[in-house]
Motif scaffolding. Structure first.
Motif, short mmCIF file in Angstrom:
data_model
loop_
_atom_site.label_atom_id
_atom_site.label_comp_id
_atom_site.label_asym_id
_atom_site.label_seq_id
_atom_site.Cartn_x
_atom_site.Cartn_y
_atom_site.Cartn_z
N CYS A 134 0.89 -1.26 -0.01
CA CYS A 134 0.17 -0.03 0.09
C CYS A 134 1.00 1.04 -0.51
O CYS A 134 1.26 1.56 1.55
CB CYS A 134 -0.86 0.15 1.64
N THR A 135 0.91 2.53 -1.51
CA THR A 135 1.71 3.27 -1.39
C THR A 135 0.40 4.58 -0.96
O THR A 135 0.77 5.60 -1.27
CB THR A 135 1.85 3.49 -2.67
N SER A 136 -0.64 3.98 -0.44
CA SER A 136 -1.94 5.40 -0.19
C SER A 136 -2.28 5.05 1.33
O SER A 136 -2.65 3.13 1.19
CB SER A 136 -2.23 4.93 -1.89
N GLU A 137 -2.43 5.75 1.39
CA GLU A 137 -3.09 5.59 3.04
C GLU A 137 -4.93 4.96 3.08
O GLU A 137 -4.95 4.34 3.82
CB GLU A 137 -2.90 6.89 3.80
N TYR A 138 -5.14 5.13 2.50
CA TYR A 138 -6.73 5.19 1.88
C TYR A 138 -6.86 2.98 1.81
O TYR A 138 -7.51 2.51 2.43
CB TYR A 138 -7.26 4.98 0.40
N SER A 139 -5.58 2.57 0.82
CA SER A 139 -5.51 1.20 0.63
C SER A 139 -5.15 0.24 2.20
O SER A 139 -5.57 -0.47 2.11
CB SER A 139 -4.30 1.02 -0.88
N SER A 140 -4.07 1.01 2.69
CA SER A 140 -3.88 0.62 3.99
C SER A 140 -4.85 0.82 4.52
O SER A 140 -5.37 -0.31 5.69
CB SER A 140 -2.86 1.51 4.21
N ARG A 141 -6.14 1.27 4.33
CA ARG A 141 -7.29 1.21 5.78
C ARG A 141 -7.86 0.24 5.34
O ARG A 141 -8.45 -0.83 5.86
CB ARG A 141 -7.94 2.19 5.32
N ILE A 142 -7.34 0.04 3.87
CA ILE A 142 -8.53 -0.94 3.09
C ILE A 142 -8.50 -2.12 3.85
O ILE A 142 -9.26 -3.49 3.87
CB ILE A 142 -9.21 -0.77 1.61
N ALA A 143 -6.74 -2.31 3.30
CA ALA A 143 -6.48 -3.69 3.26
C ALA A 143 -6.30 -4.48 5.47
O ALA A 143 -6.43 -5.36 5.59
CB ALA A 143 -4.88 -3.79 3.69
N LYS A 144 -6.18 -3.31 6.05
CA LYS A 144 -6.70 -3.08 7.97
C LYS A 144 -7.91 -3.93 7.82
O LYS A 144 -8.37 -4.52 8.35
CB LYS A 144 -6.57 -2.51 8.47
N ASP A 183 -2.91 -7.93 7.95
CA ASP A 183 -2.05 -7.26 9.20
C ASP A 183 -0.81 -6.18 8.43
O ASP A 183 -0.25 -7.06 7.25
CB ASP A 183 -1.17 -8.82 10.07
N CYS A 184 -0.61 -5.40 9.18
CA CYS A 184 0.04 -4.64 8.66
C CYS A 184 1.96 -5.06 9.35
O CYS A 184 2.46 -5.41 10.69
CB CYS A 184 0.86 -3.03 8.61
N THR A 185 2.87 -5.97 8.08
CA THR A 185 4.03 -6.40 9.08
C THR A 185 5.38 -5.80 8.00
O THR A 185 6.55 -6.13 8.68
CB THR A 185 4.57 -7.71 8.27
N TRP A 186 5.06 -4.19 7.50
CA TRP A 186 6.27 -3.46 7.33
C TRP A 186 5.90 -2.63 6.80
O TRP A 186 4.98 -2.45 5.84
CB TRP A 186 7.44 -4.91 5.23
N SER A 187 6.45 -1.74 7.08
CA SER A 187 6.81 -0.21 6.79
C SER A 187 7.53 0.71 6.65
O SER A 187 8.98 0.65 7.22
CB SER A 187 5.46 1.16 7.42
#
Length: 269
Positions: free
Chosen positions: A216-226, A231-235
């Motif tokens: 996810c290079t976008s905050e919006y797609s990251s929110r969808i993933a959550k 799970d966020c495994t790397w950032s």
């Protein structure tokens, strides 16, 4: 004679009273009419401002969809995706190598699209098979590119593909990847990205993948993933991606501050 005058005065008084009453009634009617006109106008304005969301369905893309998918990406990805926008990669640029890369994703046959009843595409989840050599391939592609913004893009993608070391961590050579998630700007806030992600993960599970990732290079797609349980495994903060002079390579607009890699296990260990 006086009696007649008296009667005439009484009649005039009666007529005057009736005229006043009629005038008041007319004024009231005029006020009511103007009020009704205002209400009608206001309702029309409200109806024009409120757009009823159109229904959509999600399906697997077909071969005949490919030119429409590429057109959709030119219209709704290049100018909207934070990383591409920060690198000034737009649809007006001559970028055959980027479109060739996107076409390679389509060849895997895993892409999902959201379409309205008239078959108009309103969202895309460009999915692919992510193997442990993907990061090296992206780096090689970056070294062959002459365009500086594209070179930076492929280098960043290579870092995101390789640094999390997901294949070693989960002991698998192949992971299902939601590579690009895009929604038409006029169709946003309708849950299209969410449904595309859910259906893509369902497809990955049906295909027998054990793990799925979403970069996810976008905050919006990251929110969808959550939201779908990934799970966020790397950032990495964007400001930590620097060039040889220690200057940030990209500075996306808020709220896009990080690149995040989300992962979900699709089948039990």
């Amino acid at each position: 004679m006086f009696r007649r005058l008296k009667i005439s005065c009484e009649n005039l008084s009666l007529v005057s009273g009736l005229l006043k009453k009629n005038c008041r009634n007319l004024l009231q009617l005029e006020v009511i009419e103007k009020s009704n006109q205002w209400l009608v106008k206001r309702c029309r304005e409200m109806n024009s401002a409120i757009s009823i969301p159109r229904p959509f369905s999600v399906r697997l893309a077909k071969a005949q969809d490919e030119p429409h998918i590429m057109h959709f990406l030119r219209e709704h990805l290049y100018d909207e995706e934070p990383l591409l926008r920060s690198l000034n990669i737009t649809k007006t640029m001559a970028i055959p190598c980027l479109e060739a890369y996107l076409n390679d994703h389509l060849k895997d046959g895993f892409t999902m699209i959201a379409v309205e009843p008239d078959n108009r595409i309103v969202g895309i989840s460009l999915n692919q098979r992510n193997c442990d050599w993907e990061g090296d391939k992206l780096r090689e592609r970056a070294e062959r590119v002459q365009c500086d913004p594209l070179r930076k893009l492929f280098y960043i993608w290579s870092i995101v593909a390789k640094e999390p070391k997901l294949h070693q961590k989960y002991r698998t050579s192949c992971i299902f990847e939601i590579a690009i998630l895009a929604t038409a700007r006029e169709a946003q806030r309708r849950g299209i990205g969410y449904q595309l992600t859910v259906q893509s993960l369902r497809l990955a599970r049906d295909l027998g993948f054990d793990w799925a990732r979403m970069d996810c290079t976008s905050e919006y797609s990251s929110r969808i993933a959550k939201k779908v349980g990934m799970d966020c495994t790397w950032s990495v903060p964007y400001k930590h991606l620097v060039d040889s002079a220690k200057k940030p390579v990209v500075i996306p607009d808020e709220p896009h501050s990080h690149i995040r890699v989300h992962v979900i296990q699709l089948r039990g260990s």
